[in-house]
Write a protein that holds these residues in place. Structure first.
Motif, mmCIF file in Angstrom:
data_model
loop_
_atom_site.group_PDB
_atom_site.id
_atom_site.type_symbol
_atom_site.label_atom_id
_atom_site.label_comp_id
_atom_site.label_asym_id
_atom_site.label_seq_id
_atom_site.Cartn_x
_atom_site.Cartn_y
_atom_site.Cartn_z
ATOM 1 N N VAL A 4 37.422 -11.751 -48.761
ATOM 2 C CA VAL A 4 37.530 -11.989 -47.325
ATOM 3 C C VAL A 4 38.064 -10.702 -46.695
ATOM 4 O O VAL A 4 39.057 -10.138 -47.157
ATOM 5 C CB VAL A 4 38.475 -13.167 -47.019
ATOM 6 C CG1 VAL A 4 38.744 -13.266 -45.523
ATOM 7 C CG2 VAL A 4 37.894 -14.459 -47.536
ATOM 8 N N ALA A 5 37.381 -10.224 -45.659
ATOM 9 C CA ALA A 5 37.738 -8.943 -45.045
ATOM 10 C C ALA A 5 38.193 -9.147 -43.596
ATOM 11 O O ALA A 5 37.361 -9.150 -42.679
ATOM 12 C CB ALA A 5 36.546 -7.983 -45.097
ATOM 13 N N PRO A 6 39.484 -9.319 -43.373
ATOM 14 C CA PRO A 6 39.967 -9.501 -42.003
ATOM 15 C C PRO A 6 40.082 -8.179 -41.247
ATOM 16 O O PRO A 6 40.318 -7.119 -41.840
ATOM 17 C CB PRO A 6 41.362 -10.114 -42.188
ATOM 18 C CG PRO A 6 41.487 -10.434 -43.653
ATOM 19 C CD PRO A 6 40.548 -9.506 -44.353
ATOM 20 N N GLY A 7 39.934 -8.279 -39.933
ATOM 21 C CA GLY A 7 40.367 -7.212 -39.054
ATOM 22 C C GLY A 7 41.837 -7.444 -38.739
ATOM 23 O O GLY A 7 42.546 -8.092 -39.508
ATOM 24 N N PRO A 8 42.335 -6.949 -37.604
ATOM 25 C CA PRO A 8 43.737 -7.166 -37.250
ATOM 26 C C PRO A 8 44.088 -8.656 -37.180
ATOM 27 O O PRO A 8 43.374 -9.448 -36.567
ATOM 28 C CB PRO A 8 43.857 -6.522 -35.864
ATOM 29 C CG PRO A 8 42.819 -5.446 -35.882
ATOM 30 C CD PRO A 8 41.667 -6.036 -36.649
ATOM 31 N N VAL A 9 45.172 -9.011 -37.849
ATOM 32 C CA VAL A 9 45.633 -10.399 -37.916
ATOM 33 C C VAL A 9 47.026 -10.475 -37.310
ATOM 34 O O VAL A 9 47.847 -9.558 -37.469
ATOM 35 C CB VAL A 9 45.650 -10.908 -39.378
ATOM 36 C CG1 VAL A 9 46.122 -12.357 -39.442
ATOM 37 C CG2 VAL A 9 44.262 -10.784 -40.006
ATOM 38 N N ALA A 10 47.308 -11.565 -36.618
ATOM 39 C CA ALA A 10 48.595 -11.737 -35.944
ATOM 40 C C ALA A 10 49.688 -12.068 -36.956
ATOM 41 O O ALA A 10 50.139 -13.210 -37.089
ATOM 42 C CB ALA A 10 48.492 -12.835 -34.889
ATOM 43 N N THR A 11 50.117 -11.056 -37.694
ATOM 44 C CA THR A 11 51.199 -11.189 -38.661
ATOM 45 C C THR A 11 52.188 -10.052 -38.451
ATOM 46 O O THR A 11 51.956 -9.132 -37.660
ATOM 47 C CB THR A 11 50.678 -11.126 -40.114
ATOM 48 O OG1 THR A 11 50.134 -9.812 -40.350
ATOM 49 C CG2 THR A 11 49.603 -12.179 -40.354
ATOM 50 N N ASP A 12 53.294 -10.076 -39.218
ATOM 51 C CA ASP A 12 54.288 -9.014 -39.094
ATOM 52 C C ASP A 12 53.731 -7.659 -39.503
ATOM 53 O O ASP A 12 54.219 -6.625 -39.037
ATOM 54 C CB ASP A 12 55.508 -9.345 -39.975
ATOM 55 C CG ASP A 12 56.380 -10.435 -39.374
ATOM 56 O OD1 ASP A 12 56.197 -10.762 -38.190
ATOM 57 O OD2 ASP A 12 57.247 -10.956 -40.101
ATOM 58 N N LEU A 13 52.727 -7.648 -40.369
ATOM 59 C CA LEU A 13 52.144 -6.379 -40.797
ATOM 60 C C LEU A 13 51.641 -5.591 -39.596
ATOM 61 O O LEU A 13 51.745 -4.369 -39.556
ATOM 62 C CB LEU A 13 51.003 -6.631 -41.785
ATOM 63 C CG LEU A 13 50.344 -5.408 -42.430
ATOM 64 C CD1 LEU A 13 49.890 -5.749 -43.847
ATOM 65 C CD2 LEU A 13 49.158 -4.905 -41.615
ATOM 66 N N TRP A 14 51.122 -6.295 -38.611
ATOM 67 C CA TRP A 14 50.632 -5.637 -37.401
ATOM 68 C C TRP A 14 51.663 -5.669 -36.276
ATOM 69 O O TRP A 14 51.898 -4.672 -35.601
ATOM 70 C CB TRP A 14 49.337 -6.303 -36.918
ATOM 71 C CG TRP A 14 48.156 -5.376 -36.917
ATOM 72 C CD1 TRP A 14 47.176 -5.286 -37.858
ATOM 73 C CD2 TRP A 14 47.845 -4.388 -35.921
ATOM 74 N NE1 TRP A 14 46.268 -4.315 -37.516
ATOM 75 C CE2 TRP A 14 46.645 -3.742 -36.343
ATOM 76 C CE3 TRP A 14 48.431 -3.991 -34.738
ATOM 77 C CZ2 TRP A 14 46.049 -2.721 -35.606
ATOM 78 C CZ3 TRP A 14 47.841 -2.961 -34.002
ATOM 79 C CH2 TRP A 14 46.663 -2.343 -34.432
ATOM 80 N N LEU A 15 52.297 -6.817 -36.073
ATOM 81 C CA LEU A 15 53.059 -7.036 -34.848
ATOM 82 C C LEU A 15 54.568 -7.103 -35.033
ATOM 83 O O LEU A 15 55.305 -7.171 -34.055
ATOM 84 C CB LEU A 15 52.576 -8.337 -34.178
ATOM 85 C CG LEU A 15 51.069 -8.393 -33.867
ATOM 86 C CD1 LEU A 15 50.704 -9.748 -33.281
ATOM 87 C CD2 LEU A 15 50.672 -7.264 -32.924
ATOM 88 N N GLY A 34 58.499 -5.916 -36.499
ATOM 89 C CA GLY A 34 59.274 -4.694 -36.502
ATOM 90 C C GLY A 34 58.876 -3.830 -37.685
ATOM 91 O O GLY A 34 58.868 -4.291 -38.818
ATOM 92 N N GLY A 35 58.555 -2.577 -37.449
ATOM 93 C CA GLY A 35 58.082 -1.711 -38.514
ATOM 94 C C GLY A 35 56.612 -1.881 -38.839
ATOM 95 O O GLY A 35 56.099 -1.245 -39.763
ATOM 96 N N GLY A 36 55.921 -2.750 -38.091
ATOM 97 C CA GLY A 36 54.498 -2.964 -38.303
ATOM 98 C C GLY A 36 53.662 -1.858 -37.670
ATOM 99 O O GLY A 36 54.180 -0.868 -37.152
ATOM 100 N N VAL A 37 52.350 -2.058 -37.704
ATOM 101 C CA VAL A 37 51.435 -1.029 -37.212
ATOM 102 C C VAL A 37 51.695 -0.704 -35.739
ATOM 103 O O VAL A 37 51.805 0.468 -35.360
ATOM 104 C CB VAL A 37 49.964 -1.478 -37.399
ATOM 105 C CG1 VAL A 37 49.013 -0.479 -36.745
ATOM 106 C CG2 VAL A 37 49.636 -1.626 -38.884
ATOM 107 N N ALA A 38 51.808 -1.729 -34.899
ATOM 108 C CA ALA A 38 51.984 -1.487 -33.463
ATOM 109 C C ALA A 38 53.268 -0.718 -33.185
ATOM 110 O O ALA A 38 53.287 0.231 -32.390
ATOM 111 C CB ALA A 38 51.972 -2.811 -32.700
ATOM 112 N N ALA A 39 54.354 -1.117 -33.859
ATOM 113 C CA ALA A 39 55.639 -0.452 -33.637
ATOM 114 C C ALA A 39 55.620 0.979 -34.154
ATOM 115 O O ALA A 39 56.132 1.900 -33.491
ATOM 116 C CB ALA A 39 56.752 -1.239 -34.320
ATOM 117 N N THR A 40 55.027 1.190 -35.314
ATOM 118 C CA THR A 40 54.997 2.527 -35.910
ATOM 119 C C THR A 40 54.142 3.484 -35.084
ATOM 120 O O THR A 40 54.535 4.630 -34.805
ATOM 121 C CB THR A 40 54.467 2.463 -37.346
ATOM 122 O OG1 THR A 40 55.288 1.575 -38.113
ATOM 123 C CG2 THR A 40 54.470 3.836 -37.995
ATOM 124 N N VAL A 41 52.959 3.022 -34.702
ATOM 125 C CA VAL A 41 52.073 3.865 -33.899
ATOM 126 C C VAL A 41 52.675 4.107 -32.519
ATOM 127 O O VAL A 41 52.609 5.224 -31.976
ATOM 128 C CB VAL A 41 50.678 3.220 -33.784
ATOM 129 C CG1 VAL A 41 49.805 4.008 -32.815
ATOM 130 C CG2 VAL A 41 50.026 3.150 -35.153
#
Length: 256
Positions: free
Chosen positions: A176-187, A189-196
């Motif tokens: 299964v190949a997800p795009g951006p998922v609403a989890t801590d990995l993206w959203l 603290g320290g996730g993609v959005a915060a780091t970028v």
């Protein structure tokens, strides 16, 4: 739709939160029993009935086999979900060998080791299903996650090769190949959005908004939606599906 998963014995890696936790909940709701591996047993995981939660470091060479051994002499489904996606806003030249090794180890080698441990049990039982959590970045190469993209491409290729070797022996292997998922990995603290956001001097909410705008649906995938696909691929309803990569990305990848 009855997926026929009641009574199945399932092993899930990276089960403490996010997509992994949603997968565990999905199998439990279908009546399966789950052996769930996580580096830390989260309160959400601990309170689930029908789940044997195993605290294990899946980055350790012995960790995946330890988790599989906890399932005993029967495994119907293995879900290789654990992984990391560390953003690299500093660029390729600053990504060290140790960074590459850590990403490769958890995204690829944990799946290799768990599969190597589970396959003999599945074969002795007459068959089984393996589902890997991949990523659109296996095909949508992104310098921001360059080592993650390469690792997920390898994981997808690994699944395809396995499907060819073991398909005739009753083992199905899919991704299964997800795009951006609403989890801590993206959203989180320290996730993609915060780091970028920190690297670019902008609010993480702007990074999130930009990611949403890149998807036709205009929103992140929910963990439960990824879990639904995993359950379907693990079930006999997908009995003639193997070696497949199923994308769930809100239309992020627009090419055929």
């Amino acid at each position: 739709m009855d997926l026929g998963l009641a009574g199945k014995r399932v092993v899930v890696t990276g089960a403490g939160k996010g997509i992994g936790l949603a997968i565990v909940r999905g199998f439990v709701d279908e009546g399966a029993t789950v052996v769930a591996g996580s580096r830390r047993i989260t309160p959400e995981l601990a309170k689930l009935s029908g789940v044997t939660a195993v605290e294990v470091d899946l980055a350790d060479q012995a960790g995946p086999a330890e988790l599989v051994a906890a399932a005993g002499e029967r495994i119907d489904v293995l879900v290789n979900n654990v992984g990391i996606a560390p953003p690299r806003p500093q660029g390729f030249l600053e990504v060290t060998d140790d960074m590459w090794a850590a990403t490769w180890n958890l995204n690829v080698m944990s799946a290799v080791r768990a599969t190597r441990a589970a396959l003999p049990v599945m074969l002795a039982g007459g068959g089984g299903a393996i589902v890997n959590t991949g990523s659109v970045n296996a095909r949508l190469a992104d310098p921001l996650v360059i080592d993650y993209s390469a690792a997920k491409a390898a994981l997808t290729n690994f699944a395809k090769s396995l499907s060819k070797e073991f398909g005739a022996r009753g083992i199905r292997v899919n991704t299964v190949a997800p795009g951006p998922v609403a989890t801590d990995l993206w959203l989180g603290g320290g996730g993609v959005a915060a780091t970028v956001g920190a690297a670019q001097g902008i609010d993480p909410a702007q990074v999130e908004a930009g990611a949403k705008a890149a998807m036709v649906t205009g929103r992140f995938t929910r963990p439960e939606e990824v879990a639904d696909l995993v359950l379907l691929l693990a079930s006999d309803r997908s009995g003639n599906v193997t070696g497949a990569e199923v994308t769930i990305d809100g239309g992020l990848i627009t090419t055929v």
